[in-house]
Design an enzyme around this catalytic site. Sequence first.
Site, PDB file in Angstrom:
ATOM      1  N   ASP A 112     -75.068  32.123  51.976  1.00 20.54           N
ATOM      2  CA  ASP A 112     -74.036  32.965  52.584  1.00 20.54           C
ATOM      3  C   ASP A 112     -74.470  34.409  52.760  1.00 20.54           C
ATOM      4  O   ASP A 112     -73.655  35.328  52.747  1.00 20.54           O
ATOM      5  CB  ASP A 112     -72.777  32.899  51.696  1.00 20.54           C
ATOM      6  CG  ASP A 112     -73.090  33.204  50.240  1.00 20.54           C
ATOM      7  OD1 ASP A 112     -74.126  33.843  49.977  1.00 20.54           O
ATOM      8  OD2 ASP A 112     -72.304  32.809  49.359  1.00 20.54           O
ATOM      9  N   GLU A 134     -76.346  24.219  50.979  1.00 17.66           N
ATOM     10  CA  GLU A 134     -75.246  24.817  50.195  1.00 17.66           C
ATOM     11  C   GLU A 134     -74.058  25.111  51.120  1.00 17.66           C
ATOM     12  O   GLU A 134     -73.460  26.189  51.100  1.00 17.66           O
ATOM     13  CB  GLU A 134     -75.692  26.074  49.444  1.00 17.66           C
ATOM     14  CG  GLU A 134     -74.745  26.484  48.332  1.00 17.66           C
ATOM     15  CD  GLU A 134     -75.184  27.761  47.625  1.00 17.66           C
ATOM     16  OE1 GLU A 134     -75.990  27.670  46.680  1.00 17.66           O
ATOM     17  OE2 GLU A 134     -74.730  28.861  48.019  1.00 17.66           O
ATOM     18  N   GLU A 148     -69.672  37.543  51.961  1.00 22.54           N
ATOM     19  CA  GLU A 148     -70.274  36.204  51.926  1.00 22.54           C
ATOM     20  C   GLU A 148     -69.317  35.097  52.382  1.00 22.54           C
ATOM     21  O   GLU A 148     -69.751  34.112  52.991  1.00 22.54           O
ATOM     22  CB  GLU A 148     -70.807  35.904  50.519  1.00 22.54           C
ATOM     23  CG  GLU A 148     -72.057  36.694  50.132  1.00 22.54           C
ATOM     24  CD  GLU A 148     -71.777  38.112  49.652  1.00 22.54           C
ATOM     25  OE1 GLU A 148     -70.585  38.495  49.544  1.00 22.54           O
ATOM     26  OE2 GLU A 148     -72.748  38.847  49.386  1.00 22.54           O
ATOM     27  N   HIS A 221     -73.781  42.405  40.554  1.00 21.07           N
ATOM     28  CA  HIS A 221     -74.339  43.128  41.708  1.00 21.07           C
ATOM     29  C   HIS A 221     -73.478  43.061  42.963  1.00 21.07           C
ATOM     30  O   HIS A 221     -73.819  43.648  43.987  1.00 21.07           O
ATOM     31  CB  HIS A 221     -75.711  42.550  42.060  1.00 21.07           C
ATOM     32  CG  HIS A 221     -75.624  41.178  42.683  1.00 21.07           C
ATOM     33  ND1 HIS A 221     -75.566  40.031  41.926  1.00 21.07           N
ATOM     34  CD2 HIS A 221     -75.569  40.775  43.966  1.00 21.07           C
ATOM     35  CE1 HIS A 221     -75.482  38.980  42.731  1.00 21.07           C
ATOM     36  NE2 HIS A 221     -75.471  39.402  43.984  1.00 21.07           N
ATOM     37  N   ARG A 223     -70.930  43.318  46.107  1.00 26.24           N
ATOM     38  CA  ARG A 223     -70.330  44.479  46.794  1.00 26.24           C
ATOM     39  C   ARG A 223     -68.878  44.697  46.389  1.00 26.24           C
ATOM     40  O   ARG A 223     -68.431  45.823  46.229  1.00 26.24           O
ATOM     41  CB  ARG A 223     -70.403  44.286  48.308  1.00 26.24           C
ATOM     42  CG  ARG A 223     -71.720  44.685  48.900  1.00 26.24           C
ATOM     43  CD  ARG A 223     -71.720  44.500  50.402  1.00 26.24           C
ATOM     44  NE  ARG A 223     -72.905  45.117  50.976  1.00 26.24           N
ATOM     45  CZ  ARG A 223     -74.137  44.654  50.833  1.00 26.24           C
ATOM     46  NH1 ARG A 223     -74.351  43.557  50.122  1.00 26.24           N
ATOM     47  NH2 ARG A 223     -75.155  45.279  51.381  1.00 26.24           N
ATOM     48  N   HIS A 253     -79.844  44.769  39.345  1.00 20.80           N
ATOM     49  CA  HIS A 253     -80.159  44.584  40.767  1.00 20.80           C
ATOM     50  C   HIS A 253     -80.598  45.930  41.357  1.00 20.80           C
ATOM     51  O   HIS A 253     -80.013  46.966  41.026  1.00 20.80           O
ATOM     52  CB  HIS A 253     -78.893  44.074  41.467  1.00 20.80           C
ATOM     53  CG  HIS A 253     -79.093  43.622  42.879  1.00 20.80           C
ATOM     54  ND1 HIS A 253     -79.397  44.491  43.906  1.00 20.80           N
ATOM     55  CD2 HIS A 253     -79.021  42.392  43.444  1.00 20.80           C
ATOM     56  CE1 HIS A 253     -79.514  43.814  45.039  1.00 20.80           C
ATOM     57  NE2 HIS A 253     -79.289  42.531  44.783  1.00 20.80           N
TER      58      HIS A 253
HETATM   59  C1  UD1 Z   1     -77.574  40.121  49.115  1.00 22.92           C
HETATM   60  C2  UD1 Z   1     -76.513  39.129  49.607  1.00 22.92           C
HETATM   61  C3  UD1 Z   1     -75.721  38.577  48.426  1.00 22.92           C
HETATM   62  C4  UD1 Z   1     -76.639  38.022  47.361  1.00 22.92           C
HETATM   63  C5  UD1 Z   1     -77.666  39.044  46.974  1.00 22.92           C
HETATM   64  C6  UD1 Z   1     -78.644  38.392  46.047  1.00 22.92           C
HETATM   65  C7  UD1 Z   1     -75.626  39.729  51.787  1.00 22.92           C
HETATM   66  C8  UD1 Z   1     -74.512  40.314  52.547  1.00 22.92           C
HETATM   67  N1  UD1 Z   1     -75.561  39.785  50.464  1.00 22.92           N
HETATM   68  O1  UD1 Z   1     -76.860  41.226  48.573  1.00 22.92           O
HETATM   69  O2  UD1 Z   1     -74.890  37.522  48.884  1.00 22.92           O
HETATM   70  O3  UD1 Z   1     -75.861  37.706  46.236  1.00 22.92           O
HETATM   71  O4  UD1 Z   1     -78.377  39.490  48.144  1.00 22.92           O
HETATM   72  O5  UD1 Z   1     -79.281  39.304  45.229  1.00 22.92           O
HETATM   73  O6  UD1 Z   1     -76.553  39.204  52.376  1.00 22.92           O
HETATM   74  N2  UD1 Z   1     -83.073  46.052  47.256  1.00 22.92           N
HETATM   75  C9  UD1 Z   1     -84.343  46.431  46.882  1.00 22.92           C
HETATM   76  N3  UD1 Z   1     -85.267  45.449  46.656  1.00 22.92           N
HETATM   77  C10 UD1 Z   1     -84.988  44.135  46.783  1.00 22.92           C
HETATM   78  C11 UD1 Z   1     -83.682  43.761  47.139  1.00 22.92           C
HETATM   79  C12 UD1 Z   1     -82.744  44.730  47.389  1.00 22.92           C
HETATM   80  O7  UD1 Z   1     -84.647  47.596  46.748  1.00 22.92           O
HETATM   81  O8  UD1 Z   1     -85.872  43.290  46.568  1.00 22.92           O
HETATM   82  C13 UD1 Z   1     -82.063  47.114  47.507  1.00 22.92           C
HETATM   83  C14 UD1 Z   1     -82.273  47.842  48.842  1.00 22.92           C
HETATM   84  O9  UD1 Z   1     -81.923  49.188  48.687  1.00 22.92           O
HETATM   85  C15 UD1 Z   1     -81.276  47.128  49.759  1.00 22.92           C
HETATM   86  C16 UD1 Z   1     -80.137  46.889  48.779  1.00 22.92           C
HETATM   87  O10 UD1 Z   1     -80.770  46.530  47.553  1.00 22.92           O
HETATM   88  O11 UD1 Z   1     -80.912  47.911  50.858  1.00 22.92           O
HETATM   89  C17 UD1 Z   1     -79.138  45.855  49.205  1.00 22.92           C
HETATM   90  O12 UD1 Z   1     -79.754  44.649  49.609  1.00 22.92           O
HETATM   91  P1  UD1 Z   1     -78.940  43.615  50.545  1.00 22.92           P
HETATM   92  O13 UD1 Z   1     -79.776  42.409  50.774  1.00 22.92           O
HETATM   93  O14 UD1 Z   1     -78.432  44.307  51.746  1.00 22.92           O
HETATM   94  O15 UD1 Z   1     -77.673  43.258  49.697  1.00 22.92           O
HETATM   95  P2  UD1 Z   1     -77.531  42.625  48.256  1.00 22.92           P
HETATM   96  O16 UD1 Z   1     -76.502  43.418  47.543  1.00 22.92           O
HETATM   97  O17 UD1 Z   1     -78.864  42.447  47.649  1.00 22.92           O
HETATM   98  N1  UDP Z   2     -82.347  35.639  38.811  1.00 26.91           N
HETATM   99  C1  UDP Z   2     -83.684  35.967  38.568  1.00 26.91           C
HETATM  100  N2  UDP Z   2     -83.961  37.142  37.924  1.00 26.91           N
HETATM  101  C2  UDP Z   2     -82.988  38.007  37.519  1.00 26.91           C
HETATM  102  C3  UDP Z   2     -81.632  37.675  37.799  1.00 26.91           C
HETATM  103  C4  UDP Z   2     -81.345  36.484  38.455  1.00 26.91           C
HETATM  104  O1  UDP Z   2     -84.597  35.199  38.906  1.00 26.91           O
HETATM  105  O2  UDP Z   2     -83.314  39.049  36.941  1.00 26.91           O
HETATM  106  C5  UDP Z   2     -82.064  34.382  39.525  1.00 26.91           C
HETATM  107  C6  UDP Z   2     -81.017  33.483  38.892  1.00 26.91           C
HETATM  108  O3  UDP Z   2     -81.605  32.575  38.002  1.00 26.91           O
HETATM  109  C7  UDP Z   2     -80.382  32.786  40.096  1.00 26.91           C
HETATM  110  C8  UDP Z   2     -80.564  33.770  41.220  1.00 26.91           C
HETATM  111  O4  UDP Z   2     -81.507  34.747  40.773  1.00 26.91           O
HETATM  112  O5  UDP Z   2     -81.093  31.613  40.450  1.00 26.91           O
HETATM  113  C9  UDP Z   2     -79.253  34.429  41.560  1.00 26.91           C
HETATM  114  O6  UDP Z   2     -79.483  35.446  42.461  1.00 26.91           O
HETATM  115  P1  UDP Z   2     -78.463  36.624  42.696  1.00 26.91           P
HETATM  116  O7  UDP Z   2     -77.613  36.769  41.504  1.00 26.91           O
HETATM  117  O8  UDP Z   2     -79.289  37.785  43.144  1.00 26.91           O
HETATM  118  O9  UDP Z   2     -77.653  36.109  43.953  1.00 26.91           O
HETATM  119  P2  UDP Z   2     -76.381  35.159  44.121  1.00 26.91           P
HETATM  120  O10 UDP Z   2     -76.680  33.854  43.476  1.00 26.91           O
HETATM  121  O11 UDP Z   2     -75.222  35.871  43.507  1.00 26.91           O
HETATM  122  O12 UDP Z   2     -76.216  35.078  45.592  1.00 26.91           O
END
Ligand code: UD1
Ligand code: UDP
Length: 399
Positions: A112, A134, A148, A221, A223, A253
């Site tokens: 999602d 999923e 999401e 983490h 939003r 995160h």
């Molecule tokens: C995204 C997904 C969320 C998921 C999450 C998993 C959307 C709308 N949301 O949210 O469903 O649960 O990923 O973790 O797609 N960033 C880094 N390094 C990384 C990853 C992220 O620096 O490896 C920082 C960046 O500043 C980036 C911000 O996190 O702009 C947000 O990342 P983004 O993918 O937009 O949203 P998430 O909150 O990670």
């Molecule tokens: N996870 C990881 N390292 C971490 C935290 C989470 O590998 O420090 C893994 C966790 O086991 C799960 C996945 O990341 O499989 C969940 O990702 P996240 O919480 O970022 O996204 P969501 O599932 O909420 O979309």
Amino acid sequence: MTAVSDSPTAAPTASGRRRVLVAIGTRPEAIKLAPVVRALQDRDRLAVRVLATAQHRQMLDQVLRFFAIEPDLDLDLMQAGQTLSDLTARLLTAVDGVLADEQPDLVVGQGDTTTVLATALACFYRGVPFAHVEAGLRTGDLGAPFPEEMNRAVTGRLAHLHFPPTEGAAQNLRDEGVADAAIEVTGNPVIDALLWAAEHGDLSDEFAPPSGERLVLLTAHRRESFGAPLLEICAAVRELVRQRPVRVVYPVHPNPTVQATVHRELGDEPKVQLIEPLDYPRFVAAMRAAHLVWTDSGGVQEEAPALGKPVLVLRDTTERPEGVTAGTARLVGPSRERILAETLRLLDDDAAYRAVASAVNPYGDGHAAPRIAAAVERFLCGASAAAGETAWRGGAASR
Ligand code: UD1
Ligand code: UDP
């Protein structure tokens, strides 16, 4: 049990192999699609290419490294502090270009995220069939989780093949008018990934707490948790470590909003370890060492029950009700009072703890990926092509 039927338009290409593109953007997509990539690669009639949109960068690379998956294409899209609209626009344009170049017969995406929404939409515009892993998770509230719930509902509307993890998710799709023939209940490949990590990862005991202490593992983490909810969660952490001999480990995160709040609120707490995101086997090791898990994550809600770890869901609603029904997950909301009350109950009352800390697995049996690969091959190459696993019938099979 329903099963995905073959595509009416299936016709072999000159090479005889059909082109499947797997699109991966974020950490959870990489974890859940890694076993699917492997299973697709095992199918002789499929030519598999992996597209990393890199909506995430460091966290995506961490997972791809562990599962030894090297993307064939990498859009390298992540920007610090990216907004939803900007990211969606950049993804749509870039994925469209990839579809034009690659000419896939089918695209696979998961979950999602913005990556899955933009990829499904780009496929729709080009008339490329899209398979959704999923599929069918719903809260029914477009604001939770945000964005999401909208992403997966729209993706579900656009997809040709739907792979819901459970019968409940399949029923959500039927209720929205998706034809039975387009649905196959497979289980969630997160369980395939978890079992693989348990077998191949180095699950050290680095997180085992000192004697007399217990470990609470925390991730938050989302939003919709930004602002007051995340402050409530941090307040619950501070109170907990004052009231009981507990150590809290929180891999934070990298989202700048999460980082700023969490470090400001918890940075000075001696019993709270704020750490970088862990690579997958280390996170699995941390879950195994934990007495309790607090999370607003989707994937963690699926993994903790499989490991027999009670999980407090820091949200008011969940699209994963099966863990709650099985008893290992409890919805406590982002409410300091409810988080603390439930945590103290589980810390202080051994019988209550034992009642919920048994390993149950409502989300899969570890064979979701081969089922998905078989269904994809059947869709593209015809029914005779794909002997596969029998469908996942759900339920709370003990491990
Ligand atoms: C995204 C997904 C969320 C998921 C999450 C998993 C959307 C709308 N949301 O949210 O469903 O649960 O990923 O973790 O797609 N960033 C880094 N390094 C990384 C990853 C992220 O620096 O490896 C920082 C960046 O500043 C980036 C911000 O996190 O702009 C947000 O990342 P983004 O993918 O937009 O949203 P998430 O909150 O990670
Ligand atoms: N996870 C990881 N390292 C971490 C935290 C989470 O590998 O420090 C893994 C966790 O086991 C799960 C996945 O990341 O499989 C969940 O990702 P996240 O919480 O970022 O996204 P969501 O599932 O909420 O979309």
